[in-house]
Design a protein around this motif. Sequence first.
Motif, PDB file in Angstrom:
ATOM      1  N   SER A  11       9.726  21.830  67.325  1.00 35.05           N
ATOM      2  CA  SER A  11       9.291  21.443  65.988  1.00 35.05           C
ATOM      3  C   SER A  11       9.604  19.983  65.709  1.00 35.05           C
ATOM      4  CB  SER A  11       9.983  22.301  64.928  1.00 35.05           C
ATOM      5  OG  SER A  11       9.617  23.646  65.095  1.00 35.05           O
ATOM      6  N   LEU A  12       8.706  19.358  64.987  1.00 30.06           N
ATOM      7  CA  LEU A  12       8.894  17.975  64.572  1.00 30.06           C
ATOM      8  C   LEU A  12       9.801  17.937  63.355  1.00 30.06           C
ATOM      9  CD1 LEU A  12       7.970  15.005  64.903  1.00 30.06           C
ATOM     10  CD2 LEU A  12       6.167  15.518  63.271  1.00 30.06           C
ATOM     11  N   GLY A  13      10.843  17.149  63.426  1.00 30.27           N
ATOM     12  CA  GLY A  13      11.726  16.929  62.283  1.00 30.27           C
ATOM     13  C   GLY A  13      11.565  15.495  61.809  1.00 30.27           C
ATOM     14  N   MET A  14      12.025  15.230  60.611  1.00 32.05           N
ATOM     15  CA  MET A  14      11.871  13.895  60.050  1.00 32.05           C
ATOM     16  C   MET A  14      13.202  13.401  59.499  1.00 32.05           C
ATOM     17  SD  MET A  14       8.344  14.634  58.034  1.00 32.05           S
ATOM     18  CE  MET A  14       7.535  13.067  58.162  1.00 32.05           C
ATOM     19  N   VAL A  15      13.458  12.125  59.677  1.00 34.17           N
ATOM     20  CA  VAL A  15      14.609  11.491  59.052  1.00 34.17           C
ATOM     21  C   VAL A  15      14.181  11.081  57.657  1.00 34.17           C
ATOM     22  CG1 VAL A  15      16.166   9.502  59.100  1.00 34.17           C
ATOM     23  CG2 VAL A  15      15.572  10.673  61.225  1.00 34.17           C
ATOM     24  N   LEU A  16      14.874  11.628  56.664  1.00 34.68           N
ATOM     25  CA  LEU A  16      14.598  11.230  55.276  1.00 34.68           C
ATOM     26  C   LEU A  16      15.279   9.920  54.937  1.00 34.68           C
ATOM     27  CD1 LEU A  16      14.938  14.570  53.287  1.00 34.68           C
ATOM     28  CD2 LEU A  16      12.857  13.353  53.925  1.00 34.68           C
ATOM     29  N   GLY A  17      16.407   9.695  55.553  1.00 31.85           N
ATOM     30  CA  GLY A  17      17.125   8.467  55.285  1.00 31.85           C
ATOM     31  C   GLY A  17      18.487   8.485  55.933  1.00 31.85           C
ATOM     32  N   PRO A  43       9.538  19.757  58.149  1.00 32.01           N
ATOM     33  CA  PRO A  43       8.283  20.137  57.492  1.00 32.01           C
ATOM     34  C   PRO A  43       7.682  21.389  58.138  1.00 32.01           C
ATOM     35  CG  PRO A  43       7.949  18.245  58.919  1.00 32.01           C
ATOM     36  CD  PRO A  43       9.423  18.560  58.950  1.00 32.01           C
ATOM     37  N   ASP A  44       6.916  22.131  57.336  1.00 30.63           N
ATOM     38  CA  ASP A  44       6.212  23.283  57.909  1.00 30.63           C
ATOM     39  C   ASP A  44       4.866  22.809  58.456  1.00 30.63           C
ATOM     40  OD1 ASP A  44       4.380  23.142  55.736  1.00 30.63           O
ATOM     41  OD2 ASP A  44       5.471  24.684  54.613  1.00 30.63           O
ATOM     42  N   ASP A  45       4.115  23.721  59.080  1.00 28.32           N
ATOM     43  CA  ASP A  45       2.855  23.350  59.727  1.00 28.32           C
ATOM     44  C   ASP A  45       1.846  22.774  58.738  1.00 28.32           C
ATOM     45  OD1 ASP A  45       3.819  24.090  62.203  1.00 28.32           O
ATOM     46  OD2 ASP A  45       2.905  26.085  62.155  1.00 28.32           O
ATOM     47  N   ALA A  46       1.753  23.334  57.539  1.00 29.34           N
ATOM     48  CA  ALA A  46       0.800  22.831  56.544  1.00 29.34           C
ATOM     49  C   ALA A  46       1.162  21.417  56.111  1.00 29.34           C
ATOM     50  CB  ALA A  46       0.760  23.762  55.334  1.00 29.34           C
ATOM     51  N   ALA A 105       0.207  19.062  58.930  1.00 28.45           N
ATOM     52  CA  ALA A 105      -1.242  18.874  58.960  1.00 28.45           C
ATOM     53  C   ALA A 105      -1.672  17.900  57.865  1.00 28.45           C
ATOM     54  CB  ALA A 105      -1.953  20.218  58.807  1.00 28.45           C
ATOM     55  N   GLN A 106      -1.111  18.054  56.693  1.00 25.20           N
ATOM     56  CA  GLN A 106      -1.442  17.149  55.585  1.00 25.20           C
ATOM     57  C   GLN A 106      -0.974  15.733  55.909  1.00 25.20           C
ATOM     58  OE1 GLN A 106       0.369  18.148  51.851  1.00 25.20           O
ATOM     59  NE2 GLN A 106      -0.979  16.788  50.707  1.00 25.20           N
ATOM     60  N   PHE A 117      -0.663  14.334  58.774  1.00 26.77           N
ATOM     61  CA  PHE A 117      -1.492  13.744  59.811  1.00 26.77           C
ATOM     62  C   PHE A 117      -2.989  13.910  59.536  1.00 26.77           C
ATOM     63  CE2 PHE A 117       2.561  14.556  62.066  1.00 26.77           C
ATOM     64  CZ  PHE A 117       2.858  13.230  62.380  1.00 26.77           C
ATOM     65  N   ASN A 118      -3.344  14.261  58.286  1.00 28.30           N
ATOM     66  CA  ASN A 118      -4.737  14.406  57.834  1.00 28.30           C
ATOM     67  C   ASN A 118      -5.548  15.338  58.730  1.00 28.30           C
ATOM     68  OD1 ASN A 118      -4.461  12.672  55.610  1.00 28.30           O
ATOM     69  ND2 ASN A 118      -4.720  10.893  56.930  1.00 28.30           N
ATOM     70  N   GLN A 119      -4.960  16.477  59.024  1.00 26.51           N
ATOM     71  CA  GLN A 119      -5.635  17.491  59.827  1.00 26.51           C
ATOM     72  C   GLN A 119      -5.763  18.746  58.993  1.00 26.51           C
ATOM     73  OE1 GLN A 119      -3.028  17.928  63.162  1.00 26.51           O
ATOM     74  NE2 GLN A 119      -3.612  16.004  64.080  1.00 26.51           N
ATOM     75  N   GLU A 120      -6.594  19.653  59.452  1.00 25.97           N
ATOM     76  CA  GLU A 120      -6.706  20.939  58.764  1.00 25.97           C
ATOM     77  C   GLU A 120      -5.471  21.773  59.022  1.00 25.97           C
ATOM     78  OE1 GLU A 120     -10.287  23.170  59.207  1.00 25.97           O
ATOM     79  OE2 GLU A 120     -11.497  21.357  59.404  1.00 25.97           O
ATOM     80  N   SER A 121      -5.061  22.553  58.025  1.00 23.54           N
ATOM     81  CA  SER A 121      -3.923  23.453  58.185  1.00 23.54           C
ATOM     82  C   SER A 121      -4.279  24.567  59.159  1.00 23.54           C
ATOM     83  CB  SER A 121      -3.549  24.098  56.841  1.00 23.54           C
ATOM     84  OG  SER A 121      -3.153  23.131  55.935  1.00 23.54           O
ATOM     85  N   PRO A 122      -3.241  25.066  59.890  1.00 24.95           N
ATOM     86  CA  PRO A 122      -3.517  26.166  60.833  1.00 24.95           C
ATOM     87  C   PRO A 122      -3.839  27.443  60.094  1.00 24.95           C
ATOM     88  CG  PRO A 122      -1.167  25.534  60.874  1.00 24.95           C
ATOM     89  CD  PRO A 122      -1.887  24.622  59.921  1.00 24.95           C
TER      90      PRO A 122
END
Length: 157
Positions: A83-89, A143-146, A149-150, A152-157
């Motif tokens: 899963s992709l994780g993100m650094v918030l700060g 982040p979750d998959d939806a 997707a948002q 990266f401007n892709q459709e949700s699964p």
Amino acid sequence: MRSYLAPGDYLPHDAPMVLLDAVLDVSADSARCQVSLNQGGVLTPFLDSEGRLPGWYALELMAQTVGVWSGWHRHQQGEKRISLGMVLGARDLECKIDLFPANATLEIAVHLLMQDSRFGSFEAVICHNEHPVATGRINTFQPDDAELAQLFNQESP
């Protein structure tokens, strides 16, 4: 003593963006990884002409160690997908040196301070020759998959 996969097996990165050489230890609330700054190593594309690494890489080394912690736990739970994780700060991020020295071996350690289902906060330290050279608190978000997707401007699964 546990054996671990390579850091890239726990991270959603491909070379050359995997900046860690080895996983040293993972527990319920901590992880330790290692990287060497030598020509031909994983950091080679990022080293200056004298083989040194700019200090501002500290944040990414810390973040990837958090990613290894998370990826290892997911792997233990039988999850195959990374899963992709993100650094918030980062808070109180301090690097005591401008450049990590050539041929140094760095040990990166993170310790979980707080976590809920999607947010985490970790205290992090990078040591060279057992002396802390960078410290900080890393705040992360899963982040979750939806949401991905948002983002990266892709459709949700």
